[in-house]
Design an enzyme around this catalytic site. Structure first.
Site, PDB file in Angstrom:
ATOM      1  N   CYS A  41       0.990   5.219  -9.711  1.00 49.23           N
ATOM      2  CA  CYS A  41       1.935   6.337 -10.065  1.00 49.23           C
ATOM      3  C   CYS A  41       2.740   5.676 -11.034  1.00 49.23           C
ATOM      4  O   CYS A  41       3.037   6.223 -12.268  1.00 49.23           O
ATOM      5  CB  CYS A  41       2.865   6.795  -9.049  1.00 49.23           C
ATOM      6  SG  CYS A  41       2.010   7.007  -7.463  1.00 49.23           S
ATOM      7  N   ASP A  42       3.287   4.549 -10.882  1.00 51.54           N
ATOM      8  CA  ASP A  42       4.507   4.036 -11.592  1.00 51.54           C
ATOM      9  C   ASP A  42       4.067   2.649 -12.433  1.00 51.54           C
ATOM     10  O   ASP A  42       5.046   2.532 -13.333  1.00 51.54           O
ATOM     11  CB  ASP A  42       5.649   3.562 -10.750  1.00 51.54           C
ATOM     12  CG  ASP A  42       6.173   4.592 -10.042  1.00 51.54           C
ATOM     13  OD1 ASP A  42       6.124   6.053 -10.307  1.00 51.54           O
ATOM     14  OD2 ASP A  42       6.714   4.977  -8.649  1.00 51.54           O
ATOM     15  N   CYS A  50       3.858   2.514  -5.183  1.00 52.67           N
ATOM     16  CA  CYS A  50       2.921   3.326  -5.680  1.00 52.67           C
ATOM     17  C   CYS A  50       2.560   2.918  -7.030  1.00 52.67           C
ATOM     18  O   CYS A  50       3.067   3.242  -8.080  1.00 52.67           O
ATOM     19  CB  CYS A  50       2.831   4.948  -5.787  1.00 52.67           C
ATOM     20  SG  CYS A  50       1.212   5.492  -6.430  1.00 52.67           S
TER      21      CYS A  50
END
Ligand code: NDP
Length: 315
Positions: A138-139, A135
């Site tokens: 997200c990261d 992701c």
């Protein structure tokens, strides 16, 4: 004897727990089966910084724990277990949990999510959550100013590479063929981006790193057999997702990839009384916030269905 359940929710990501919060507050006495991966995909992300209301971010694990507590506080019966069989051909619906427990449900909310595909390398598995992520949104932020790699050649991979190029120093795009599957416009953007370096015809042989995180990747060119090592801090997979819909496939309409088809703007499936929300019915957005929103819709659709059913039984 089957257990009689008014509202059965299958899945414990943001969609399932949001559906549970709404359903329990509407007195539907929901029972939620958590599935194989309690908390869903978010529990594998390190930090969530894009969910509104958390200005300092929150760990995926903590957010899911809080969602679970919120659902339990309003009366949801959360169970560790998996729905292993369904029969939606009769009403009330018949389901089996953990291969033996028989359930009869008046409404079913499917929130089983989708699982990101991984390459299946031992080194990749070992470094999951320590530099290996599926992701980028997200990261990605954790790799500010660093070098990273994205594996894949589709729209997700190109979108992730472009997203990361705004944050990172250099982005390698590792593509197994000599062309991209992504749409032409995404290809053009990637080709024109000086921070993105495409490594054509390459497969990943090993992700390199240790307890402190990813340090590189060993690649093998599938045309020349030549091996190269790239130095990177983050390794992102974008090779597709697999929706967790297998157990419903005999009854529920799905697209070719297995994503459940819901009626536009709602959570209704082709079976009245069976609703779907979250990533299992959404291949385009796949965000915690969109999943939570669709979970709310599913609970409201389920409540309306039960009300309409009751009034037609009473008339
Ligand atoms: P896709 O299935 O489209 O692409 C997957 C990519 O990963 C392909 O390039 C494939 O290679 C590669 N791949 C698969 N397995 C491996 C492997 N084992 N090793 C190396 N590479 C591998 O998935 P996406 O997630 O990119 O997209 C899914 C759907 O969502 C598509 O319909 C896409 O258009 C859509 N989408 C739309 C977006 C938008 O409109 N903004 C954004 C993101 C996705 P190969 O090409 O060789 O098969």
């Amino acid at each position: 004897m089957s257990e009689k359940i008014k509202c059965l929710i299958i899945g414990s990501g943001p969609a399932g727990f949001t559906a549970a919060i709404y359903a329990s507050r509407s007195n539907l006495s929901p029972v939620l089966y958590e599935g194989m991966e309690p908390g869903g995909q978010l529990t594998t992300t390190s930090e969530i910084e894009n969910f509104p209301g958390y200005p300092d971010g929150v760990s995926g694990f903590e957010m899911m724990d809080q969602l679970k507590h919120q659902a339990v506080r309003f009366g949801t019966d959360v169970r560790y277990g998996v729905i292993t069989e369904v029969d939606f051909s009769k009403y009330p619906f018949k389901l089996i949990a953990d291969e033996h427990h028989e359930i009869e449900a008046e409404v079913v909310i499917i929130a089983t999510g989708a699982s990101a595909n991984y390459l299946g390398l031992e080194s990749e598995e070992k470094l999951r959550g320590h530099g290996v992520s599926a992701c980028a949104v997200c990261d990605g932020f954790f790799y500010k100013g660093k070098d990273v790699a994205v594996v894949g050649g589709g729209d997700t991979a190109t979108e992730d590479a472009l997203y990361l190029s705004h944050i990172c120093n250099k982005v390698y795009l590792i593509v197994r063929r000599d062309e991209l599957r992504a749409s032409k416009i995404m290809q053009k953007r990637v080709f024109e981006n000086p921070k993105i370096h495409i490594l054509w015809n390459n497969n990943v042989a090993e992700v390199l790193g240790d307890k402190l995180g990813v340090t590189g990747a060993r690649l093998k060119n599938n045309k020349t057999e030549e091996e190269t090592i790239i130095n990177i801090d983050g390794f992102f997979l974008a090779i597709g997702h697999t929706p967790n819909s297998q157990v419903f496939k005999e009854f529920i309409d799905m697209d070719k990839a297995g994503y459940i088809i819901t009626k536009p703007g709602s959570s209704h499936t082709n079976i009245p009384g069976v609703f779907a929300c979250g990533d299992v019915q959404d291949k385009d957005y796949q965000q915690a916030i969109t999943a939570a929103g669709s979970g709310c819709k599913a609970a409201m659709d389920a409540e309306r269905f039960l009300l309409e059913n009751e009034s037609s039984c009473n008339s």
